[in-house]
Design an enzyme around this catalytic site. Structure first.
Site, short mmCIF file in Angstrom:
data_model
loop_
_atom_site.label_atom_id
_atom_site.label_comp_id
_atom_site.label_asym_id
_atom_site.label_seq_id
_atom_site.Cartn_x
_atom_site.Cartn_y
_atom_site.Cartn_z
N LYS A 50 -11.17 -4.30 -5.89
CA LYS A 50 -11.74 -3.02 -6.33
C LYS A 50 -10.65 -2.00 -6.63
O LYS A 50 -10.91 -0.99 -7.24
CB LYS A 50 -12.77 -2.49 -5.32
CG LYS A 50 -12.33 -2.51 -3.88
CD LYS A 50 -13.54 -2.43 -2.92
CE LYS A 50 -13.10 -2.81 -1.52
NZ LYS A 50 -14.16 -3.12 -0.60
N LYS B 256 -5.46 -11.19 -7.35
CA LYS B 256 -6.81 -11.32 -6.78
C LYS B 256 -7.75 -10.27 -7.37
O LYS B 256 -7.33 -9.15 -7.64
CB LYS B 256 -6.68 -11.09 -5.26
CG LYS B 256 -7.93 -11.33 -4.46
CD LYS B 256 -7.67 -11.15 -2.97
CE LYS B 256 -8.56 -10.06 -2.41
NZ LYS B 256 -8.60 -10.00 -0.95
N LYS C 226 0.83 -1.21 0.00
CA LYS C 226 0.00 0.00 0.00
C LYS C 226 0.86 1.25 0.00
O LYS C 226 0.45 2.27 -0.56
CB LYS C 226 -0.97 0.00 1.18
CG LYS C 226 -2.13 -0.96 1.00
CD LYS C 226 -3.34 -0.56 1.81
CE LYS C 226 -4.50 -1.50 1.53
NZ LYS C 226 -5.61 -1.31 2.46
#
Ligand code: TRP
Length: 350
Positions: free
Chosen positions: A217, A214, A132
């Site tokens: 969103k 994966k 992140k």
């Protein structure tokens, strides 16, 4: 009459005992966007089946979403929609505690305490933090760094036995166990040490356009991710565009044929068919046909959920009632753990 009363009292007593001995489950999803087909097939659908066997708490991890910049009105909309979607997916609010993380202040409170029992070094090693911070290089904030301590608080407040999570969250459950053991080592048995729980049924759904990663969103390619509440024509279009290979045979081989295998997983999860049955069904047929069939199956799978979610969203008062009651029930359990922790570490009782 008297006899009946006694029987009722007995039943209540038995139920109470059953409740106490039931194992407890806690899980959550961040309302940072629309729910995906992956979160439905990989998580929420399986949660609904656990209600009878376990004492289940399902959270909307809204505090966690703040680690990445959110548009306020969107966050509110996503949160409310996610409450409705949880119910539409079969999570009965009478049988499960459905609540919004920020509605239970104990999360932030225990989160702070656990920050002080979590080491800089162990947080720096978390894969999600590294990923992140690479993705949000201009906003590597302290919350992103201490995210796992808040998540540990989410779990430990409820003395959860099991935490259903996908593979990508296992490291978070591991660090939660480490933090809990460290704390228990100092103060005695305050926290139950939770186990990650990977349900037997359930699919790991990959991106339709880059099937090595994966379905998410935050996927850069909007065609990679299918949303639970998406319009049928959009779902169908995304499946038509799904990446396959040049081999032209429907065969399950995740390493060699990741795109086709992912579509098979999705189709199997949507229809209950086995891989062998799917291979037989599409023997000698082209990928175009296969992708259309999978897309149609997903449309039909999601249709009733979308309709029910829309129906529930029209009744804001009902949804408000659900999350308020959920917060109350959750807070009751959470505050018991929090008081114990405050006492153990030496905070003066009010
Ligand atoms: N970190 C989880 C995710 O991004 C969400 C989450 C927050 C969670 N708190 C939790 C999951 C507690 C399970 C238990 O998917």
């Amino acid at each position: 009459m008297e006899q009946e009363k006694i029987t009722t009292a007995k039943t209540a007593e038995t139920e109470k005992t059953a409740k106490i001995s039931k194992k407890r489950i806690l899980s959550g999803i961040q309302p940072s966007g629309d729910l995906t087909l992956g979160s439905y097939l990989g998580a929420i659908r399986n949660w609904a089946a656990l209600a009878d066997e376990y004492d289940c708490y399902y959270m909307l991890a809204d505090l966690h979403t703040l680690t990445v910049r959110q548009v306020p009105a969107e966050l509110r909309r996503h949160t409310l929609t996610q409450v409705a979607a949880y119910i539409a997916c079969g999570l009965d609010p009478e049988k499960n505690v459905l609540f919004v993380q920020s509605h239970v202040p104990a999360h932030a409170q225990l989160g702070w305490v656990l920050d002080c029992y979590t080491m800089f070094g162990e947080l720096s090693r978390m894969t999600q933090f590294k990923d992140k911070s690479a993705k949000n290089a201009d906003n590597i904030n302290a919350g992103l760094f201490t995210y796992p301590a808040l998540m540990a608080a989410d779990i430990l407040l409820y003395q959860a036995d099991l935490v259903p999570v996908g593979g990508d969250q296992k490291q978070h459950v591991e660090i939660c166990r480490d933090i809990a053991s460290r704390f228990n080592g100092i103060y005695g048995d305050v926290f139950k040490i939770p186990e990650p729980y990977i349900p037997q049924v359930g699919a790991r759904v990959m991106s339709l356009t880059s099937p090595e990663s994966k379905m998410s969103k935050s996927d850069k390619d909007p065609n990679g991710c299918v949303y639970m509440l998406e319009k049928p024509e959009d779902i169908a279009r995304k499946f038509k565009k799904a990446v396959t290979d040049s081999d032209a045979s429907v065969r399950f081989d995740p390493a060699g044929k990741p795109g086709v295998s992912n579509l098979m997983q999705i189709y199997a999860a949507a229809t209950g068919r086995t891989f062998e049955a799917i291979e037989a069904e599409f023997a000698g047929r082209g990928y175009g046909d296969f992708k259309k069939t999978v897309g149609d199956a997903v449309v039909e799978l999601l249709r009733p959920i979308r309709e029910e979610t829309e129906h529930l969203l029209a009744d804001k008062a009902y949804l408000e009632g659900v999350y308020r009651a959920g917060a109350e029930r959750a807070a009751y359990t959470a505050n018991r753990t929090l008081s114990k922790v405050f006492k153990k570490v030496g905070l003066l009782a009010r």
